[in-house]
Motif scaffolding. Sequence first.
Motif, mmCIF file in Angstrom:
data_model
loop_
_atom_site.group_PDB
_atom_site.id
_atom_site.type_symbol
_atom_site.label_atom_id
_atom_site.label_comp_id
_atom_site.label_asym_id
_atom_site.label_seq_id
_atom_site.Cartn_x
_atom_site.Cartn_y
_atom_site.Cartn_z
ATOM 1 N N ALA A 1 105.987 -11.815 2.986
ATOM 2 C CA ALA A 1 105.122 -12.185 4.111
ATOM 3 C C ALA A 1 105.784 -11.936 5.461
ATOM 4 C CB ALA A 1 104.699 -13.641 3.984
ATOM 5 N N VAL A 2 107.092 -12.079 5.543
ATOM 6 C CA VAL A 2 107.785 -11.931 6.830
ATOM 7 C C VAL A 2 107.617 -10.518 7.398
ATOM 8 C CG1 VAL A 2 110.016 -12.061 8.002
ATOM 9 C CG2 VAL A 2 109.378 -13.810 6.317
ATOM 10 N N MET B 1 100.496 -7.539 15.508
ATOM 11 C CA MET B 1 101.104 -8.065 14.318
ATOM 12 C C MET B 1 100.011 -8.585 13.390
ATOM 13 S SD MET B 1 104.600 -9.600 16.007
ATOM 14 C CE MET B 1 104.639 -11.108 15.279
ATOM 15 N N PRO B 2 99.834 -7.927 12.249
ATOM 16 C CA PRO B 2 98.779 -8.342 11.313
ATOM 17 C C PRO B 2 99.055 -9.721 10.729
ATOM 18 C CG PRO B 2 99.565 -6.136 10.807
ATOM 19 C CD PRO B 2 100.499 -6.720 11.822
ATOM 20 N N LYS B 3 98.033 -10.497 10.666
ATOM 21 C CA LYS B 3 98.116 -11.809 10.038
ATOM 22 C C LYS B 3 97.534 -11.693 8.641
ATOM 23 C CE LYS B 3 99.583 -13.727 13.804
ATOM 24 N NZ LYS B 3 100.860 -13.218 14.142
ATOM 25 N N ILE B 4 98.134 -12.385 7.708
ATOM 26 C CA ILE B 4 97.659 -12.356 6.328
ATOM 27 C C ILE B 4 96.470 -13.304 6.212
ATOM 28 C CG2 ILE B 4 98.255 -12.812 3.927
ATOM 29 C CD1 ILE B 4 101.204 -12.142 4.753
ATOM 30 N N ALA B 5 95.328 -12.747 5.807
ATOM 31 C CA ALA B 5 94.118 -13.557 5.644
ATOM 32 C C ALA B 5 94.045 -14.151 4.244
ATOM 33 C CB ALA B 5 92.874 -12.705 5.907
ATOM 34 N N GLU B 6 94.501 -13.369 3.270
ATOM 35 C CA GLU B 6 94.355 -13.787 1.875
ATOM 36 C C GLU B 6 95.349 -13.007 1.026
ATOM 37 O OE1 GLU B 6 90.564 -13.913 -1.168
ATOM 38 O OE2 GLU B 6 90.212 -13.618 0.968
ATOM 39 N N ILE B 7 95.744 -13.588 -0.086
ATOM 40 C CA ILE B 7 96.588 -12.903 -1.063
ATOM 41 C C ILE B 7 95.859 -12.981 -2.388
ATOM 42 C CG2 ILE B 7 98.818 -12.819 -2.228
ATOM 43 C CD1 ILE B 7 100.003 -14.258 0.227
ATOM 44 N N GLU B 8 95.691 -11.807 -3.025
ATOM 45 C CA GLU B 8 94.941 -11.749 -4.281
ATOM 46 C C GLU B 8 95.789 -11.138 -5.389
ATOM 47 O OE1 GLU B 8 91.568 -9.232 -3.599
ATOM 48 O OE2 GLU B 8 90.529 -10.728 -2.389
ATOM 49 N N ALA C 1 104.829 -6.590 11.141
ATOM 50 C CA ALA C 1 104.493 -5.157 11.277
ATOM 51 C C ALA C 1 103.524 -4.946 12.441
ATOM 52 C CB ALA C 1 103.859 -4.648 9.989
ATOM 53 N N PRO C 2 103.693 -3.851 13.174
ATOM 54 C CA PRO C 2 102.727 -3.566 14.239
ATOM 55 C C PRO C 2 101.390 -3.150 13.638
ATOM 56 C CG PRO C 2 104.310 -1.779 14.038
ATOM 57 C CD PRO C 2 104.752 -2.861 13.091
ATOM 58 N N GLY C 3 100.328 -3.542 14.295
ATOM 59 C CA GLY C 3 98.998 -3.147 13.840
ATOM 60 C C GLY C 3 98.714 -1.692 14.190
ATOM 61 N N ALA C 4 97.587 -1.216 13.712
ATOM 62 C CA ALA C 4 97.175 0.167 13.990
ATOM 63 C C ALA C 4 96.860 0.315 15.470
ATOM 64 C CB ALA C 4 95.950 0.516 13.153
ATOM 65 N N ASP C 5 97.046 1.527 15.965
ATOM 66 C CA ASP C 5 96.722 1.798 17.358
ATOM 67 C C ASP C 5 95.824 3.028 17.454
ATOM 68 O OD1 ASP C 5 98.386 3.969 16.854
ATOM 69 O OD2 ASP C 5 100.047 3.182 18.011
ATOM 70 N N GLU C 6 95.499 3.421 18.648
ATOM 71 C CA GLU C 6 94.645 4.595 18.862
ATOM 72 C C GLU C 6 95.249 5.845 18.232
ATOM 73 O OE1 GLU C 6 91.632 4.803 20.466
ATOM 74 O OE2 GLU C 6 91.658 2.626 20.553
ATOM 75 N N HIS C 7 96.574 5.970 18.302
ATOM 76 C CA HIS C 7 97.247 7.153 17.756
ATOM 77 C C HIS C 7 96.986 7.294 16.258
ATOM 78 C CE1 HIS C 7 100.204 10.313 17.415
ATOM 79 N NE2 HIS C 7 100.867 9.628 16.517
ATOM 80 N N SER C 8 96.997 6.160 15.511
ATOM 81 C CA SER C 8 96.746 6.266 14.074
ATOM 82 C C SER C 8 95.323 6.678 13.781
ATOM 83 C CB SER C 8 97.088 5.003 13.312
ATOM 84 O OG SER C 8 97.322 3.905 14.033
ATOM 85 N N ALA C 9 94.367 6.304 14.626
ATOM 86 C CA ALA C 9 92.984 6.747 14.428
ATOM 87 C C ALA C 9 92.884 8.263 14.602
ATOM 88 C CB ALA C 9 92.058 6.038 15.413
ATOM 89 N N GLU C 10 93.610 8.806 15.574
ATOM 90 C CA GLU C 10 93.627 10.260 15.783
ATOM 91 C C GLU C 10 94.260 10.970 14.586
ATOM 92 O OE1 GLU C 10 95.675 11.013 19.445
ATOM 93 O OE2 GLU C 10 94.422 9.567 20.517
ATOM 94 N N LEU D 1 110.109 -3.734 3.211
ATOM 95 C CA LEU D 1 109.642 -4.302 1.943
ATOM 96 C C LEU D 1 110.528 -3.859 0.780
ATOM 97 C CD1 LEU D 1 105.806 -3.967 2.529
ATOM 98 C CD2 LEU D 1 107.155 -6.088 2.501
ATOM 99 N N PHE D 2 110.928 -2.582 0.778
ATOM 100 C CA PHE D 2 111.812 -2.103 -0.291
ATOM 101 C C PHE D 2 113.199 -2.743 -0.214
ATOM 102 C CE2 PHE D 2 108.875 1.469 -1.122
ATOM 103 C CZ PHE D 2 108.892 1.435 -2.502
ATOM 104 N N ALA D 3 113.588 -3.248 0.952
ATOM 105 C CA ALA D 3 114.878 -3.919 1.080
ATOM 106 C C ALA D 3 114.879 -5.269 0.357
ATOM 107 C CB ALA D 3 115.220 -4.105 2.565
ATOM 108 N N ILE D 4 113.700 -5.742 -0.011
ATOM 109 C CA ILE D 4 113.583 -6.998 -0.750
ATOM 110 C C ILE D 4 113.745 -6.689 -2.241
ATOM 111 C CG2 ILE D 4 112.037 -8.909 -1.330
ATOM 112 C CD1 ILE D 4 110.738 -8.446 1.477
#
Length: 188
Positions: free
Chosen positions: A81-82, A1-8, A87-96, A47-50
């Motif tokens: 933000a919710v 689950m990605p954490k938000i570091a910053e919003i710009e 959201a799930p983070g990237a995994d090995e499959h996405s790198a492939e 996100l589009f549901a918002i």
Amino acid sequence: MPKIAEIEPTPNPNAMKFILREPLTWGITRSYDSAEQAKDDPLASRLFAIEHVVNVFYVDHWITVTQDGKADWNELMRRLAVPIREAPGADEHSAELAAQASGAMKSADLGEADRARLDKINDILDDQVRPYLQGDGGDLYVLGLDGNRLTVHYQGACGSCPSSISGTLTGIENLLRQVEPDIEVVAA
């Protein structure tokens, strides 16, 4: 689950860029202009549901969300933000998948000379244009090269920003004319 570091904020007043501590993808760009386009992407669908969300663009460690200009950003960011945090983070499959996608683009149906021209154009864009667009929460995707006509598509915050279609497009064309004097750059 990605954490938000910053919003710009971005140069586009209707787009906000969320920088994440963990990647959502490994080089695979996701860009959607409607809920219908995003129906197979769980994060973008949420996100589009918002209400007021009109564009979702993400790659690696950041996501840009564009609104219709009718929402208060403070309230909208709390709601966005919710699903971003869940959201799930990237995994090995996405790198492939990223590796396969980059290989598939190189094998496009172009002649050898045009492929070399397009590679050179993309190198210039990678070096002198895309880092700035990505810094502002957007990107540029090359749709095709037909003779001297290069067709590009702006993504993320750049997709609905007025300066993309005017100043940035002219700047890109002028930059590319240093190596391709007769090139015409058009946005689609």
